[in-house]
Scaffold this motif. Sequence first.
Motif, PDB file in Angstrom:
ATOM      1  N   LEU A 157       0.836  -1.204   0.000  1.00 36.55           N
ATOM      2  CA  LEU A 157       0.000   0.000   0.000  1.00 36.55           C
ATOM      3  C   LEU A 157       0.870   1.253   0.000  1.00 36.55           C
ATOM      4  O   LEU A 157       0.593   2.222  -0.714  1.00 36.55           O
ATOM      5  N   GLN A 158       1.936   1.222   0.782  1.00 37.06           N
ATOM      6  CA  GLN A 158       2.845   2.374   0.839  1.00 37.06           C
ATOM      7  C   GLN A 158       3.424   2.667  -0.549  1.00 37.06           C
ATOM      8  O   GLN A 158       3.471   3.815  -0.992  1.00 37.06           O
ATOM      9  N   LYS A 159       3.830   1.614  -1.249  1.00 36.24           N
ATOM     10  CA  LYS A 159       4.406   1.806  -2.592  1.00 36.24           C
ATOM     11  C   LYS A 159       3.332   2.259  -3.585  1.00 36.24           C
ATOM     12  O   LYS A 159       3.581   3.119  -4.433  1.00 36.24           O
ATOM     13  N   ASP A 160       2.136   1.654  -3.484  1.00 39.86           N
ATOM     14  CA  ASP A 160       1.056   2.044  -4.407  1.00 39.86           C
ATOM     15  C   ASP A 160       0.671   3.504  -4.205  1.00 39.86           C
ATOM     16  O   ASP A 160       0.406   4.224  -5.169  1.00 39.86           O
ATOM     17  N   LEU A 161       0.644   3.933  -2.952  1.00 42.10           N
ATOM     18  CA  LEU A 161       0.331   5.341  -2.675  1.00 42.10           C
ATOM     19  C   LEU A 161       1.394   6.257  -3.280  1.00 42.10           C
ATOM     20  O   LEU A 161       1.082   7.285  -3.884  1.00 42.10           O
ATOM     21  N   GLY A 162       2.657   5.860  -3.100  1.00 41.05           N
ATOM     22  CA  GLY A 162       3.761   6.648  -3.666  1.00 41.05           C
ATOM     23  C   GLY A 162       3.630   6.759  -5.179  1.00 41.05           C
ATOM     24  O   GLY A 162       3.821   7.833  -5.765  1.00 41.05           O
ATOM     25  N   LYS A 163       3.273   5.633  -5.824  1.00 40.43           N
ATOM     26  CA  LYS A 163       3.108   5.637  -7.284  1.00 40.43           C
ATOM     27  C   LYS A 163       1.958   6.550  -7.687  1.00 40.43           C
ATOM     28  O   LYS A 163       2.068   7.333  -8.630  1.00 40.43           O
ATOM     29  N   GLY A 164       0.834   6.427  -6.972  1.00 43.42           N
ATOM     30  CA  GLY A 164      -0.327   7.262  -7.287  1.00 43.42           C
ATOM     31  C   GLY A 164      -0.008   8.736  -7.129  1.00 43.42           C
ATOM     32  O   GLY A 164      -0.359   9.564  -7.989  1.00 43.42           O
ATOM     33  N   VAL A 165       0.686   9.069  -6.048  1.00 44.90           N
ATOM     34  CA  VAL A 165       1.022  10.474  -5.785  1.00 44.90           C
ATOM     35  C   VAL A 165       1.988  11.007  -6.840  1.00 44.90           C
ATOM     36  O   VAL A 165       1.811  12.121  -7.348  1.00 44.90           O
ATOM     37  N   THR A 166       2.993  10.222  -7.204  1.00 44.34           N
ATOM     38  CA  THR A 166       3.961  10.733  -8.188  1.00 44.34           C
ATOM     39  C   THR A 166       3.314  10.909  -9.560  1.00 44.34           C
ATOM     40  O   THR A 166       3.636  11.842 -10.297  1.00 44.34           O
ATOM     41  N   GLU A 167       2.378  10.024  -9.898  1.00 43.54           N
ATOM     42  CA  GLU A 167       1.701  10.187 -11.191  1.00 43.54           C
ATOM     43  C   GLU A 167       0.780  11.406 -11.164  1.00 43.54           C
ATOM     44  O   GLU A 167       0.667  12.134 -12.154  1.00 43.54           O
ATOM     45  N   ALA A 195      16.787   8.801  -5.938  1.00 41.16           N
ATOM     46  CA  ALA A 195      15.708   9.502  -5.218  1.00 41.16           C
ATOM     47  C   ALA A 195      14.799   8.495  -4.537  1.00 41.16           C
ATOM     48  O   ALA A 195      14.544   7.416  -5.071  1.00 41.16           O
ATOM     49  N   LYS A 196      14.311   8.857  -3.364  1.00 42.53           N
ATOM     50  CA  LYS A 196      13.356   7.987  -2.667  1.00 42.53           C
ATOM     51  C   LYS A 196      11.998   7.995  -3.340  1.00 42.53           C
ATOM     52  O   LYS A 196      11.248   7.037  -3.262  1.00 42.53           O
ATOM     53  N   LEU A 197      11.675   9.124  -3.980  1.00 44.01           N
ATOM     54  CA  LEU A 197      10.382   9.248  -4.652  1.00 44.01           C
ATOM     55  C   LEU A 197      10.618   9.864  -6.034  1.00 44.01           C
ATOM     56  O   LEU A 197      10.395  11.056  -6.242  1.00 44.01           O
ATOM     57  N   PRO A 198      11.085   9.037  -6.981  1.00 45.75           N
ATOM     58  CA  PRO A 198      11.324   9.576  -8.327  1.00 45.75           C
ATOM     59  C   PRO A 198       9.998   9.922  -8.998  1.00 45.75           C
ATOM     60  O   PRO A 198       8.995   9.256  -8.771  1.00 45.75           O
ATOM     61  N   VAL A 199      10.005  10.979  -9.810  1.00 43.11           N
ATOM     62  CA  VAL A 199       8.745  11.453 -10.408  1.00 43.11           C
ATOM     63  C   VAL A 199       8.881  11.605 -11.922  1.00 43.11           C
ATOM     64  O   VAL A 199       9.772  12.309 -12.398  1.00 43.11           O
ATOM     65  N   GLY A 200       8.000  10.952 -12.661  1.00 44.26           N
ATOM     66  CA  GLY A 200       7.783  11.263 -14.062  1.00 44.26           C
ATOM     67  C   GLY A 200       8.767  10.653 -15.047  1.00 44.26           C
ATOM     68  O   GLY A 200       9.689   9.920 -14.697  1.00 44.26           O
ATOM     69  N   GLY A 218       7.938   4.383  -3.629  1.00 46.47           N
ATOM     70  CA  GLY A 218       7.063   4.084  -4.754  1.00 46.47           C
ATOM     71  C   GLY A 218       7.595   4.786  -5.991  1.00 46.47           C
ATOM     72  O   GLY A 218       7.953   5.955  -5.936  1.00 46.47           O
ATOM     73  N   ALA A 219       7.673   4.017  -7.061  1.00 43.99           N
ATOM     74  CA  ALA A 219       8.128   4.599  -8.334  1.00 43.99           C
ATOM     75  C   ALA A 219       7.009   4.400  -9.343  1.00 43.99           C
ATOM     76  O   ALA A 219       6.599   3.268  -9.617  1.00 43.99           O
ATOM     77  N   GLY A 220       6.501   5.488  -9.888  1.00 39.11           N
ATOM     78  CA  GLY A 220       5.344   5.434 -10.782  1.00 39.11           C
ATOM     79  C   GLY A 220       5.665   4.797 -12.118  1.00 39.11           C
ATOM     80  O   GLY A 220       6.819   4.649 -12.508  1.00 39.11           O
ATOM     81  N   SER A 221       4.605   4.417 -12.823  1.00 35.22           N
ATOM     82  CA  SER A 221       4.751   3.759 -14.132  1.00 35.22           C
ATOM     83  C   SER A 221       5.534   4.615 -15.113  1.00 35.22           C
ATOM     84  O   SER A 221       6.318   4.092 -15.898  1.00 35.22           O
ATOM     85  N   SER A 222       5.298   5.929 -15.093  1.00 35.15           N
ATOM     86  CA  SER A 222       5.988   6.802 -16.050  1.00 35.15           C
ATOM     87  C   SER A 222       7.495   6.704 -15.850  1.00 35.15           C
ATOM     88  O   SER A 222       8.261   6.584 -16.809  1.00 35.15           O
ATOM     89  N   PHE A 223       7.912   6.772 -14.582  1.00 34.21           N
ATOM     90  CA  PHE A 223       9.340   6.683 -14.269  1.00 34.21           C
ATOM     91  C   PHE A 223       9.895   5.324 -14.697  1.00 34.21           C
ATOM     92  O   PHE A 223      10.915   5.245 -15.391  1.00 34.21           O
ATOM     93  N   SER A 270      13.787  -5.673  -5.402  1.00 35.36           N
ATOM     94  CA  SER A 270      12.948  -4.720  -4.669  1.00 35.36           C
ATOM     95  C   SER A 270      12.402  -5.391  -3.421  1.00 35.36           C
ATOM     96  O   SER A 270      12.309  -6.625  -3.361  1.00 35.36           O
ATOM     97  N   ASP A 271      12.037  -4.570  -2.444  1.00 34.15           N
ATOM     98  CA  ASP A 271      11.342  -5.128  -1.280  1.00 34.15           C
ATOM     99  C   ASP A 271       9.888  -5.445  -1.628  1.00 34.15           C
ATOM    100  O   ASP A 271       9.169  -6.044  -0.846  1.00 34.15           O
ATOM    101  N   ASP A 272       9.447  -5.037  -2.812  1.00 37.84           N
ATOM    102  CA  ASP A 272       8.101  -5.349  -3.295  1.00 37.84           C
ATOM    103  C   ASP A 272       8.246  -6.079  -4.631  1.00 37.84           C
ATOM    104  O   ASP A 272       8.589  -5.481  -5.645  1.00 37.84           O
ATOM    105  N   ASP A 273       7.987  -7.407  -4.624  1.00 41.54           N
ATOM    106  CA  ASP A 273       8.209  -8.236  -5.820  1.00 41.54           C
ATOM    107  C   ASP A 273       7.423  -7.740  -7.031  1.00 41.54           C
ATOM    108  O   ASP A 273       7.859  -7.909  -8.168  1.00 41.54           O
ATOM    109  N   SER A 274       6.261  -7.140  -6.773  1.00 41.39           N
ATOM    110  CA  SER A 274       5.430  -6.715  -7.911  1.00 41.39           C
ATOM    111  C   SER A 274       6.136  -5.639  -8.742  1.00 41.39           C
ATOM    112  O   SER A 274       5.910  -5.519  -9.939  1.00 41.39           O
TER     113      SER A 274
END
Lengths: 283, 106
Positions: free
Chosen positions: A119-129, B9-14, B51-56, B83-87
Motif C-alpha cells: 500500500l505504501q508503494k502504491d500510494l507513492g506511485k499514485g502520488v507521483t503520477e 531519489a526515494k520518490l522519483p517522479v515522471g 514508490g516509483a510510478g509507471s511513467s518513471f 525490490s522489497d516489493d516483488d510486484s
Amino acid sequence: MLVKKRRVTIDFRETVRFFADGTLLFFAELDRIGLLIEPYAGKEYHLDKVVRCRSLPRDAVAAQVLQQLNLLSKMGRRENQEICDDTVKYWNHASGEFGIGSQAAPLLEHYVGKIPLRLQKDLGKGVTEAMANCVHHAYAFPRKGEEGVKVRKWWMFSEERDGMLTVAFCDLGVGIRSSLRSGRRWNLKEVMTLLRSFGSSEKDSLYIRVALKLGTSSTHKIERGKGFSDIMNVIRSEQRGNLRIYSDNGFYEYQRVQGDRFEDFKTSIKGTIITWSIPIGSD
Amino acid sequence: MLMIATDFAKLPVGRYPKDGPFNGEKFRLEFLVPKLKDFDRVVVDLTGTLGAGSSFLDEAFGGLIRDEGFTVSQLEGKLDIRSDDDSEVVQIWEYIRSARARNARH
C-alpha cells in the motif's frame, strides 16, 4: 476577493469538522492568495490583509486543525491552540511547485512501517503520477480569467481518522475537461469519440470518465497514459477503500464493491483533487 | 549496484526532465546506461523507495529497448532487478518485454 480588493472575513464558529479534500482545497486557495499578494520566494506571507478569521470554531478539535495547518496566525489570530487531539496530530501536509518527489516524501515517509509495504508503494506511485500530471497538464496553460496568475503549485494532505488513512492531492490548474479539450494531453479525435460513446455532453464528470478510460487503456501508446492506472491501483490492489476525483464541476468515485459513481455539482472547485481513502486498521 | 532510494531519489517522479528533476530519462541516461556499458552484470535495487510510478519505470527501463538499442535477451543477461516489493520487479520486466525499439516501429 482579490479582484474586488475587499477583505473577506471568515467565521468558523459553527465548524465542527474538516474533511481532508475540502480542507485541502481551502488551504490551497488561501496559500495561492498569500503567494499572489506577496509573491517573493521564501517570504512569509500574512493573509490578514485580505482574509481574516473572525471567530475560531467552538469545536475544540476543529480549532486545533486550523492551528495544525498554521492557518490561524496567517489569518491574523494570535491564539496558540494546544494540539492534543490524536486525530489532529495525524494531519500532515506538503506542497511544491514542480515534480520534486522530495517535497512529498516526508508526508509519505510518515506511514513507512505503519501501513503494508504494498500500500505504501502504491500510494507513492499514485502520488507521483498525480504530481507528474499536475506539472505536465494542469498548468500547461492558464485558466480562463486567470491569465496573470503565476502560482503553479500542488498541495497534499493526509489524515488518519477512525482507522482510515486519507491522502489527498490538489492542483488549481485548468481541470481535466480543458486539458482534454486542448488536444495537448490526448488526441482530440480520440477524446471526442469516447465522449460520444459516453453520451456526448459538456459535463465535467464525463470528461473525468474519458480521462480514466484513456489513461488506463492498454491499447494506448505504450509511452503514455499509465498515470491513471497508478492512481486507480491504490484502491484496486487493496480491494477496499475508495478513490474520489473532483475536477471543476465534475466528481467521480470508485469503490471496489459499489463500482463507479459520477456526479456534477453546481459550483466548480477550479482545479482538480484526487483523494484516496483506505482502511488501515486491522479487520 | 544501483540503489535507487539512496543513489537517485526515494520518490522519483515522471518520465522527462519537464516532469521533475528525478525522472526516468535522467536515471536511464546518467545511471543505468553507463553501468550497463561498463559492467557485465548490474544490480538495480528499488528497496527503500516510497514508490516509483509507471511513467518513471517505463521511461527508465522500457527506454533501454526503445531508445538505447538493448535487446530483451541482453538485458535478461545483464540486469538483476531487486525490490522489497516483488510486484515492482515483475512490472519492470513487463515494461522491458513490451517495449519496442523506436526504429522497429516505423
